[in-house]
Design a protein around this motif. Structure first.
Motif, PDB file in Angstrom:
ATOM      1  N   GLY A 135       0.828  -1.205   0.000  1.00 20.26           N
ATOM      2  CA  GLY A 135       0.000   0.000   0.000  1.00 20.26           C
ATOM      3  C   GLY A 135       0.856   1.245   0.000  1.00 20.26           C
ATOM      4  N   SER A 136       0.294   2.329   0.478  1.00 20.12           N
ATOM      5  CA  SER A 136       1.015   3.600   0.471  1.00 20.12           C
ATOM      6  C   SER A 136       1.036   4.217   1.860  1.00 20.12           C
ATOM      7  CB  SER A 136       0.364   4.572  -0.509  1.00 20.12           C
ATOM      8  OG  SER A 136      -0.928   4.936  -0.052  1.00 20.12           O
ATOM      9  N   LEU A 137       2.054   5.021   2.078  1.00 24.66           N
ATOM     10  CA  LEU A 137       2.161   5.804   3.306  1.00 24.66           C
ATOM     11  C   LEU A 137       2.409   7.242   2.884  1.00 24.66           C
ATOM     12  CD1 LEU A 137       2.589   5.921   6.527  1.00 24.66           C
ATOM     13  CD2 LEU A 137       4.963   6.183   5.862  1.00 24.66           C
ATOM     14  N   THR A 138       1.623   8.144   3.436  1.00 28.73           N
ATOM     15  CA  THR A 138       1.798   9.570   3.176  1.00 28.73           C
ATOM     16  C   THR A 138       2.118  10.269   4.478  1.00 28.73           C
ATOM     17  OG1 THR A 138       0.208   9.491   1.359  1.00 28.73           O
ATOM     18  CG2 THR A 138       0.693  11.665   2.298  1.00 28.73           C
ATOM     19  N   LEU A 139       3.199  11.027   4.488  1.00 26.67           N
ATOM     20  CA  LEU A 139       3.501  11.945   5.585  1.00 26.67           C
ATOM     21  C   LEU A 139       3.059  13.304   5.081  1.00 26.67           C
ATOM     22  CD1 LEU A 139       4.634  12.841   8.271  1.00 26.67           C
ATOM     23  CD2 LEU A 139       6.924  12.828   7.256  1.00 26.67           C
ATOM     24  N   SER A 140       1.966  13.822   5.648  1.00 24.95           N
ATOM     25  CA  SER A 140       1.362  15.041   5.132  1.00 24.95           C
ATOM     26  C   SER A 140       2.408  16.141   4.947  1.00 24.95           C
ATOM     27  CB  SER A 140       0.246  15.529   6.071  1.00 24.95           C
ATOM     28  OG  SER A 140       0.783  15.978   7.293  1.00 24.95           O
ATOM     29  N   ARG A 141       2.261  16.866   3.842  1.00 24.53           N
ATOM     30  CA  ARG A 141       3.103  18.005   3.490  1.00 24.53           C
ATOM     31  C   ARG A 141       4.540  17.651   3.130  1.00 24.53           C
ATOM     32  NH1 ARG A 141       1.141  23.184   5.015  1.00 24.53           N
ATOM     33  NH2 ARG A 141      -0.823  23.029   6.098  1.00 24.53           N
ATOM     34  N   LEU A 142       4.887  16.351   3.104  1.00 22.41           N
ATOM     35  CA  LEU A 142       6.276  16.037   2.801  1.00 22.41           C
ATOM     36  C   LEU A 142       6.434  14.970   1.713  1.00 22.41           C
ATOM     37  CD1 LEU A 142       9.016  17.114   3.590  1.00 22.41           C
ATOM     38  CD2 LEU A 142       9.198  15.281   5.260  1.00 22.41           C
ATOM     39  N   PHE A 143       5.958  13.748   1.936  1.00 15.32           N
ATOM     40  CA  PHE A 143       6.148  12.718   0.913  1.00 15.32           C
ATOM     41  C   PHE A 143       5.059  11.656   0.961  1.00 15.32           C
ATOM     42  CE2 PHE A 143       8.554  11.028   4.523  1.00 15.32           C
ATOM     43  CZ  PHE A 143       8.057   9.742   4.598  1.00 15.32           C
ATOM     44  N   ARG A 144       5.023  10.901  -0.130  1.00 16.77           N
ATOM     45  CA  ARG A 144       4.158   9.729  -0.255  1.00 16.77           C
ATOM     46  C   ARG A 144       5.016   8.623  -0.838  1.00 16.77           C
ATOM     47  NH1 ARG A 144      -1.404   8.245  -1.504  1.00 16.77           N
ATOM     48  NH2 ARG A 144      -1.377   6.566  -3.038  1.00 16.77           N
ATOM     49  N   VAL A 145       4.866   7.430  -0.301  1.00 13.08           N
ATOM     50  CA  VAL A 145       5.643   6.298  -0.778  1.00 13.08           C
ATOM     51  C   VAL A 145       4.704   5.113  -1.004  1.00 13.08           C
ATOM     52  CG1 VAL A 145       6.291   5.551   1.552  1.00 13.08           C
ATOM     53  CG2 VAL A 145       7.718   4.930  -0.342  1.00 13.08           C
ATOM     54  N   GLU A 146       4.866   4.464  -2.156  1.00 14.01           N
ATOM     55  CA  GLU A 146       4.102   3.253  -2.495  1.00 14.01           C
ATOM     56  C   GLU A 146       4.988   2.050  -2.161  1.00 14.01           C
ATOM     57  OE1 GLU A 146       1.012   2.980  -3.791  1.00 14.01           O
ATOM     58  OE2 GLU A 146       0.714   5.146  -3.958  1.00 14.01           O
ATOM     59  N   LEU A 147       4.450   1.122  -1.393  1.00  9.92           N
ATOM     60  CA  LEU A 147       5.235  -0.022  -0.947  1.00  9.92           C
ATOM     61  C   LEU A 147       4.574  -1.337  -1.331  1.00  9.92           C
ATOM     62  CD1 LEU A 147       5.914   1.305   2.633  1.00  9.92           C
ATOM     63  CD2 LEU A 147       7.530   1.231   0.771  1.00  9.92           C
ATOM     64  N   PRO A 148       5.200  -2.087  -2.218  1.00 15.77           N
ATOM     65  CA  PRO A 148       4.708  -3.450  -2.442  1.00 15.77           C
ATOM     66  C   PRO A 148       4.936  -4.268  -1.169  1.00 15.77           C
ATOM     67  CG  PRO A 148       6.235  -2.778  -4.180  1.00 15.77           C
ATOM     68  CD  PRO A 148       6.293  -1.741  -3.102  1.00 15.77           C
ATOM     69  N   ARG A 149       4.136  -5.276  -0.966  1.00 17.59           N
ATOM     70  CA  ARG A 149       4.263  -6.108   0.238  1.00 17.59           C
ATOM     71  C   ARG A 149       5.691  -6.636   0.362  1.00 17.59           C
ATOM     72  NH1 ARG A 149      -0.140 -10.484   1.179  1.00 17.59           N
ATOM     73  NH2 ARG A 149      -1.189  -8.648   1.959  1.00 17.59           N
ATOM     74  N   GLY A 150       6.304  -6.401   1.534  1.00 15.87           N
ATOM     75  CA  GLY A 150       7.635  -6.910   1.838  1.00 15.87           C
ATOM     76  C   GLY A 150       8.779  -6.224   1.114  1.00 15.87           C
ATOM     77  N   ALA A 151       8.532  -5.100   0.463  1.00 16.24           N
ATOM     78  CA  ALA A 151       9.580  -4.418  -0.310  1.00 16.24           C
ATOM     79  C   ALA A 151      10.738  -3.982   0.587  1.00 16.24           C
ATOM     80  CB  ALA A 151       9.000  -3.198  -1.009  1.00 16.24           C
ATOM     81  N   PRO A 152      11.981  -4.178   0.128  1.00 20.75           N
ATOM     82  CA  PRO A 152      13.136  -3.728   0.913  1.00 20.75           C
ATOM     83  C   PRO A 152      13.435  -2.249   0.621  1.00 20.75           C
ATOM     84  CG  PRO A 152      13.891  -4.881  -1.027  1.00 20.75           C
ATOM     85  CD  PRO A 152      12.385  -4.951  -1.046  1.00 20.75           C
ATOM     86  N   PRO A 153      13.989  -1.532   1.596  1.00 19.66           N
ATOM     87  CA  PRO A 153      14.372  -0.138   1.356  1.00 19.66           C
ATOM     88  C   PRO A 153      15.642  -0.069   0.517  1.00 19.66           C
ATOM     89  CG  PRO A 153      14.781  -0.776   3.640  1.00 19.66           C
ATOM     90  CD  PRO A 153      14.164  -1.957   2.960  1.00 19.66           C
ATOM     91  N   PRO A 154      15.982   1.065  -0.055  1.00 20.83           N
ATOM     92  CA  PRO A 154      15.282   2.349   0.030  1.00 20.83           C
ATOM     93  C   PRO A 154      14.021   2.344  -0.821  1.00 20.83           C
ATOM     94  CG  PRO A 154      17.160   2.555  -1.437  1.00 20.83           C
ATOM     95  CD  PRO A 154      17.201   1.160  -0.884  1.00 20.83           C
TER      96      PRO A 154
END
Length: 164
Positions: A135-154
């Protein structure tokens, strides 16, 4: 440990989380004809005072990013590389104020410490949930990141609420 100190420690343990709830992590999931949609997690300030503090901090963070600097948010770092915004692991044991980029604001340092430490904790929680479910995570006013299940960073991110 004396009885008074025990009561103070107990009171802080019980009231600490209630007093430090300036951030909230929303969890939602849309539904379509094809079934449930992806999970969406949104991290945003809870109170008017926290919203104003975050607005001013986020402005400074965006300026840092535009200028080519990084922004440290506890266990995570946000930066541009090759014209792309990235979210990468940064500081293990992020309960340390030294793991954060502080704003030049007329706010007591202890207040900013508590604010950023809570942000860092919920950012980690939101990323853990998003990686577990996809799914996705949004930190308001800064960024949004889409994450496939189990995705490794960055993680590749995109600006949220601003243009680079």
């Amino acid at each position: 440990m004396g009885p008074v100190i025990r009561w103070v420690v107990l009171a802080l343990a019980l009231w600490g989380p209630a007093l430090a709830q300036e951030w909230r992590l929303y969890e939602s999931r849309g539904h379509t004809e094809a079934g449930p949609g992806p999970w969406r997690y949104t991290l945003s300030p809870r109170t008017k005072e926290a919203q104003e503090l975050w607005r001013r901090l986020a402005e400074q963070y965006r300026d840092h990013l535009r200028a080519g600097y990084r922004v440290d948010l506890g266990a995570w770092r946000v930066y541009f590389r090759g014209g792309v915004l990235w979210l990468a692991p940064h500081c293990p044991g992020a309960d340390n104020p030294a793991c954060y980029t502080f704003g030049a604001l007329p706010v007591e340092k202890g207040r900013q410490d508590r604010f950023l430490l809570e942000l860092g904790r919920l950012l980690q929680e939101g990323l853990d949930r998003a990686r577990a479910t996809g799914g996705s995570l949004t930190l308001s006013r800064l960024f949004r990141v889409e994450l496939p299940r189990g995705a490794p960073p960055p993680f590749r991110a995109s600006p949220s609420g601003w243009r680079p």
